[in-house]
Design an enzyme around this catalytic site. Structure first.
Site, PDB file in Angstrom:
ATOM      1  N   ARG A  79       0.863  -1.180   0.000  1.00 51.95           N
ATOM      2  CA  ARG A  79       0.000   0.000   0.000  1.00 51.95           C
ATOM      3  C   ARG A  79       0.897   1.226   0.000  1.00 51.95           C
ATOM      4  NH1 ARG A  79       2.407   1.833   3.711  1.00 51.95           N
ATOM      5  NH2 ARG A  79       0.861   3.468   3.766  1.00 51.95           N
ATOM      6  N   ALA A 122       0.745   5.267  -1.884  1.00 47.44           N
ATOM      7  CA  ALA A 122       0.543   5.640  -3.282  1.00 47.44           C
ATOM      8  C   ALA A 122       1.725   5.327  -4.208  1.00 47.44           C
ATOM      9  CB  ALA A 122       0.166   7.113  -3.348  1.00 47.44           C
ATOM     10  N   ASP A 181      -2.295  11.018  -1.676  1.00 47.32           N
ATOM     11  CA  ASP A 181      -2.669  10.025  -2.700  1.00 47.32           C
ATOM     12  C   ASP A 181      -3.022  10.695  -4.018  1.00 47.32           C
ATOM     13  OD1 ASP A 181      -3.128   8.531  -0.025  1.00 47.32           O
ATOM     14  OD2 ASP A 181      -3.033   7.020  -1.604  1.00 47.32           O
ATOM     15  N   ASN A 234      -5.718  12.322   1.119  1.00 47.30           N
ATOM     16  CA  ASN A 234      -4.771  11.465   1.851  1.00 47.30           C
ATOM     17  C   ASN A 234      -5.587  10.636   2.838  1.00 47.30           C
ATOM     18  OD1 ASN A 234      -2.009  10.620   2.373  1.00 47.30           O
ATOM     19  ND2 ASN A 234      -2.211  11.630   4.347  1.00 47.30           N
TER      20      ASN A 234
HETATM   21  O1  MRU Z   1      -4.528   3.002   2.285  1.00 44.17           O
HETATM   22  P1  MRU Z   1      -3.052   3.264   2.188  1.00 44.17           P
HETATM   23  O2  MRU Z   1      -2.257   2.670   3.307  1.00 44.17           O
HETATM   24  O3  MRU Z   1      -2.513   2.910   0.829  1.00 44.17           O
HETATM   25  O4  MRU Z   1      -2.951   4.840   2.340  1.00 44.17           O
HETATM   26  C1  MRU Z   1      -1.684   5.436   2.307  1.00 44.17           C
HETATM   27  C2  MRU Z   1      -1.717   6.902   2.503  1.00 44.17           C
HETATM   28  O5  MRU Z   1      -2.758   7.500   2.662  1.00 44.17           O
HETATM   29  C3  MRU Z   1      -0.405   7.614   2.401  1.00 44.17           C
HETATM   30  O6  MRU Z   1      -0.388   8.719   3.244  1.00 44.17           O
HETATM   31  C4  MRU Z   1      -0.236   8.092   0.958  1.00 44.17           C
HETATM   32  O7  MRU Z   1      -0.433   7.037   0.072  1.00 44.17           O
HETATM   33  C5  MRU Z   1       1.096   8.682   0.725  1.00 44.17           C
HETATM   34  S1  MRU Z   1       2.338   7.458   0.725  1.00 44.17           S
HETATM   35  C6  MRU Z   1       3.825   8.162   0.394  1.00 44.17           C
END
Ligand code: MRU
Length: 353
Positions: free
Chosen positions: A46, A48, A245, A255
């Site tokens: 997971r 982004a 994201d 985010n």
């Molecule tokens: O649901 P996730 O764990 O994929 O969500 C991740 C986030 O919200 C992070 O803050 C975002 O992807 C930035 S990662 C550099």
């Protein structure tokens, strides 16, 4: 050191299974696009930028499996593969960026080599796709380093900083975005203390971010999300940094759920609120945050913690996995190209020009 998140070879993509962290370090292998998409959807990986890198590798593996022999077969397979990968999760634009980038590489090859390829042509195509996927990854690594540098410059000495979710090495192929800023500042001796919000319901802050901070030797504490306002008011927090994201053309930022609330608290307490994200996170096609699709995930992720049900049977639950922070609450965007402040449509446009 954080273990490698993705290990790519022509035989498969080994994925550090983040669902087992921090208890166990385990890898699963994806051998095609469907398995890569499933790993993304099921949260084996997971964050982004990491989702984007995995999608690029999944695309390369799928085309290797299909071995299209003509330009028409290649175009059809490439479009199908990109669509399959893009359906895995809706909010992080990095997934769409990487899948579209691989698609356009494949389509350019098809356009430049009309008709039948022959074995040598197919091998050349596959090598080009592998190279493109590795490039997506190395660009992410470099972007993280640059964001760390620019972000650390914004922070004061003796900085008490807070972050939300996991925007660290585990969310990228590099040092991370928001956590990369914290670790870069820590290396300069600037971090007095870092707080990681646990990030209900999926607990990325409790399972992943605090683990990264501890491994990096950053003085840090874990707090539950509902402690944030109190800690900001009473513990001298003088900066908040999060990842993103998707950032709309006007700077509205999607985010992890809870980010918006944190930004509102930051504004009230006059604490600078920074968003660190590489430029492919900026989606100029999204006019404002209203255009960003917010993923709704399984209600089980809310009602169960480590296999134990914590709510009454039959309860009605909402689970938006992300929220949108209005640009006006963001002090600055930190990208690999520098800092955007104040965060306005015009400043973003200029930054990307
Ligand atoms: O649901 P996730 O764990 O994929 O969500 C991740 C986030 O919200 C992070 O803050 C975002 O992807 C930035 S990662 C550099």
């Amino acid at each position: 050191m954080i273990p490698p998140r993705l290990k790519f070879s022509t035989k498969g993509l080994q994925i550090l299974d983040q669902r087992s962290l921090p208890d166990r370090i385990e890898y699963l292998t994806a051998r095609n696009a469907a398995q890569t998409a499933a790993a993304i959807k099921d949260m084996a990986l997971r964050g982004a930028p990491l989702i984007g890198c995995a999608a690029a590798f999944g695309f390369a593996l799928e085309l290797r499996r299909l071995r299209p022999g003509t330009s028409a077969e290649l175009a059809a397979a490439a479009k199908r593969t990109a669509s399959l990968l893009k359906a895995a999760r809706p909010t992080a634009v990095a997934l769409f960026y990487a899948a579209d980038r691989m698609l356009s590489k494949a389509l350019s090859y098809a356009a430049a080599n009309p008709g039948r390829f022959g074995p040598a042509g197919t091998s050349m195509l596959l090598a080009q796709l592998d190279r493109e996927a590795r490039l997506v990854t190395s660009e992410d690594e470099a972007a993280c380093l640059a964001m760390g540098k620019y972000g650390a410059e914004l922070l004061p000495r003796n900085c008490v900083i807070m972050t939300h979710c996991n925007a660290g090495a585990l969310a990228t192929m590099g040092i991370g975005t928001a956590v990369g800023v914290i670790t870069a500042a820590h290396e300069q001796g600037k971090i007095k203390h870092a707080y990681s919000c646990e990030t209900r319901p999926y607990l990325q802050g409790a399972r992943l971010t605090i683990w990264e901070l501890m491994r990096g030797g950053v003085p840090s504490e874990l707090i539950t999300d509902n402690m944030a306002a109190h800690i900001i008011k009473t513990c001298g927090v003088n900066a908040i940094v999060v990842g993103a994201d998707r950032i709309a053309a006007n700077g509205d930022t999607a985010n992890k759920i809870g980010t918006y609330g944190l930004a509102v608290i930051a504004k009230h307490h006059k604490v600078p609120f920074y968003v660190a994200a590489p430029t492919p996170t900026i989606d100029l096609a999204a006019h404002s945050g209203d255009a960003i699709v917010i993923e709704e995930r399984s209600i089980k992720e809310v009602t169960y913690v480590k296999g134990a049900c914590i709510a009454p049977k039959g309860v009605k639950v909402r689970h938006p996995a992300f929220d949108v922070t209005p640009a006006g609450l963001i002090t600055a965007l930190i990208t690999e190209r520098g800092v955007i402040a104040p965060v306005t449509r015009a400043a973003i446009k200029k930054h990307l020009a």
